[in-house]
Design a protein around this motif. Structure first.
Motif, PDB file in Angstrom:
ATOM      1  N   ARG A 177      -1.094  -3.923   5.576  1.00  0.00           N
ATOM      2  CA  ARG A 177      -2.287  -3.960   6.416  1.00  0.00           C
ATOM      3  C   ARG A 177      -1.900  -4.431   7.812  1.00  0.00           C
ATOM      4  O   ARG A 177      -1.171  -5.385   7.980  1.00  0.00           O
ATOM      5  CB  ARG A 177      -3.311  -4.914   5.810  1.00  0.00           C
ATOM      6  N   TYR A 188     -10.718   2.276   5.189  1.00  0.00           N
ATOM      7  CA  TYR A 188      -9.967   1.502   4.201  1.00  0.00           C
ATOM      8  C   TYR A 188      -8.499   1.891   4.133  1.00  0.00           C
ATOM      9  O   TYR A 188      -7.933   2.056   3.061  1.00  0.00           O
ATOM     10  CB  TYR A 188     -10.609   1.643   2.816  1.00  0.00           C
ATOM     11  N   LEU A 192      -6.944   3.228  -5.176  1.00  0.00           N
ATOM     12  CA  LEU A 192      -8.138   2.970  -4.378  1.00  0.00           C
ATOM     13  C   LEU A 192      -8.933   4.236  -4.093  1.00  0.00           C
ATOM     14  O   LEU A 192     -10.148   4.189  -3.974  1.00  0.00           O
ATOM     15  CB  LEU A 192      -7.771   2.281  -3.062  1.00  0.00           C
ATOM     16  N   ASP A 193      -8.220   5.309  -3.923  1.00  0.00           N
ATOM     17  CA  ASP A 193      -8.905   6.546  -3.545  1.00  0.00           C
ATOM     18  C   ASP A 193      -8.018   7.723  -3.928  1.00  0.00           C
ATOM     19  O   ASP A 193      -6.867   7.779  -3.509  1.00  0.00           O
ATOM     20  CB  ASP A 193      -9.192   6.567  -2.048  1.00  0.00           C
ATOM     21  N   ASP A 194      -8.538   8.618  -4.734  1.00  0.00           N
ATOM     22  CA  ASP A 194      -7.810   9.849  -5.034  1.00  0.00           C
ATOM     23  C   ASP A 194      -8.725  11.053  -4.817  1.00  0.00           C
ATOM     24  O   ASP A 194      -8.544  12.098  -5.443  1.00  0.00           O
ATOM     25  CB  ASP A 194      -7.232   9.843  -6.451  1.00  0.00           C
ATOM     26  N   LYS A 218      -6.928   4.661   5.212  1.00  0.00           N
ATOM     27  CA  LYS A 218      -6.553   6.074   5.173  1.00  0.00           C
ATOM     28  C   LYS A 218      -6.309   6.618   6.576  1.00  0.00           C
ATOM     29  O   LYS A 218      -7.178   6.562   7.430  1.00  0.00           O
ATOM     30  CB  LYS A 218      -7.658   6.889   4.507  1.00  0.00           C
ATOM     31  N   TYR A 236      -4.187   7.038  -2.643  1.00  0.00           N
ATOM     32  CA  TYR A 236      -3.446   5.858  -2.237  1.00  0.00           C
ATOM     33  C   TYR A 236      -3.748   4.674  -3.133  1.00  0.00           C
ATOM     34  O   TYR A 236      -4.773   4.630  -3.818  1.00  0.00           O
ATOM     35  CB  TYR A 236      -3.631   5.537  -0.758  1.00  0.00           C
ATOM     36  N   PHE A 237      -2.802   3.735  -3.118  1.00  0.00           N
ATOM     37  CA  PHE A 237      -2.813   2.558  -3.961  1.00  0.00           C
ATOM     38  C   PHE A 237      -2.653   1.316  -3.088  1.00  0.00           C
ATOM     39  O   PHE A 237      -1.933   1.334  -2.094  1.00  0.00           O
ATOM     40  CB  PHE A 237      -1.615   2.586  -4.935  1.00  0.00           C
ATOM     41  N   ARG A 238      -3.306   0.262  -3.517  1.00  0.00           N
ATOM     42  CA  ARG A 238      -3.064  -1.044  -2.902  1.00  0.00           C
ATOM     43  C   ARG A 238      -2.781  -2.022  -4.031  1.00  0.00           C
ATOM     44  O   ARG A 238      -3.566  -2.122  -4.978  1.00  0.00           O
ATOM     45  CB  ARG A 238      -4.256  -1.509  -2.067  1.00  0.00           C
ATOM     46  N   THR A 293       0.848  -1.192   0.000  1.00  0.00           N
ATOM     47  CA  THR A 293       0.000   0.000   0.000  1.00  0.00           C
ATOM     48  C   THR A 293       0.882   1.240   0.000  1.00  0.00           C
ATOM     49  O   THR A 293       1.847   1.324   0.755  1.00  0.00           O
ATOM     50  CB  THR A 293      -0.919   0.026   1.235  1.00  0.00           C
ATOM     51  N   ALA A 298      -3.027  -0.748  -7.550  1.00  0.00           N
ATOM     52  CA  ALA A 298      -4.298  -0.233  -8.051  1.00  0.00           C
ATOM     53  C   ALA A 298      -4.728   0.989  -7.251  1.00  0.00           C
ATOM     54  O   ALA A 298      -4.680   0.968  -6.015  1.00  0.00           O
ATOM     55  CB  ALA A 298      -5.371  -1.313  -7.954  1.00  0.00           C
TER      56      ALA A 298
END
Lengths: 112, 110
Positions: free
Chosen positions: A97, B95, A55-57, B97, A48-50, A31, A53
């Motif tokens: 994680r 998730y 995941l959230d920008d 963050k 961020y990327f996991r 991550t 991929a």
């Protein structure tokens, strides 16, 4: 001693120029996060990327910022065109994680 | 989203003194970390502590997840402890963050 590395450490540019920041996460971390720190807003998540991929920008201004992870050892954050309000310290962090996040030294950006 | 509040905002100590920093959060968390940002801007991991107690030298931390707070203890403070201490959490629906508190600015005088 595994560390997150970031380049460049400092960047001064003129308004309108493209800025590219690079990050090498800790080997094995799946991550990767981009944060921005300013005096007014504190530390805020940009993207961020996991497992490479995105995941959230939702924290990024979409019209000028883009984040990619072309391979597991490189993450990039681009600003085009840059504006004075983008001046900040940009941190990359990586993690696994349930093990927390580790931060790089940051890129100090000044847009004139 | 989850809210993180740190107290006190500023703390001034003489070398050798002890201190306690507090972090309150508004919802259940999967992750809680304490960081030290030194005067050069580097963010240094102190603890990953979503629950329980941990110690590392002169520093220790306790998180009581059911009561939504965490404490960072600094004993026998040194001038090199100066900087900003951040608490950051990952909410159970966030998730991964991290949400940061505003930090506690610690100044240790010789």
């Amino acid at each position: 001693d595994a560390r997150v590395t970031q380049t460049p450490r400092d960047k001064v540019t003129e308004m309108g120029q493209e800025v590219t920041m690079r990050c090498q996460p800790i080997l094995g971390h799946n991550t990767v996060f981009w944060y921005r720190q300013t005096m007014m807003q504190g530390l805020e998540l940009l993207a961020y990327f996991r497992n490479r991929a995105p995941l959230d920008d939702s924290g990024m201004p979409k019209d000028r910022f883009s984040a990619e992870m072309p391979d597991a050892t490189l993450a990039t954050l681009k600003i085009q065109p840059s504006e004075p309000r983008d001046s900040a310290v940009y941190f990359c962090a990586s993690g696994l994680r349930d093990e927390g996040q580790y931060f790089g030294p940051g890129t100090r950006l000044l847009v004139l | 989203g989850i809210q993180v509040e740190q107290s006190p905002p500023d703390l001034i100590l003489q070398e050798g003194a002890n201190s306690t920093l507090r972090c309150n959060f508004s919802d259940s968390v999967n992750n809680l970390q304490w960081f030290h940002q030194n005067p050069w801007g580097q963010l240094i991991n102190l603890f990953y502590i979503p629950s329980g107690t941990k110690q590392n030298g002169r520093l220790s931390a306790t998180t009581v997840a059911t009561e939504r707070y965490s404490l960072l203890y600094i004993s026998s403070s040194q001038t090199t402890d100066s900087g900003v201490y951040f608490c950051a959490v990952v909410g159970s629906t966030s998730y991964g963050k991290l949400t940061f508190g505003q930090g506690t600015i610690l100044t240790v005088h010789p």
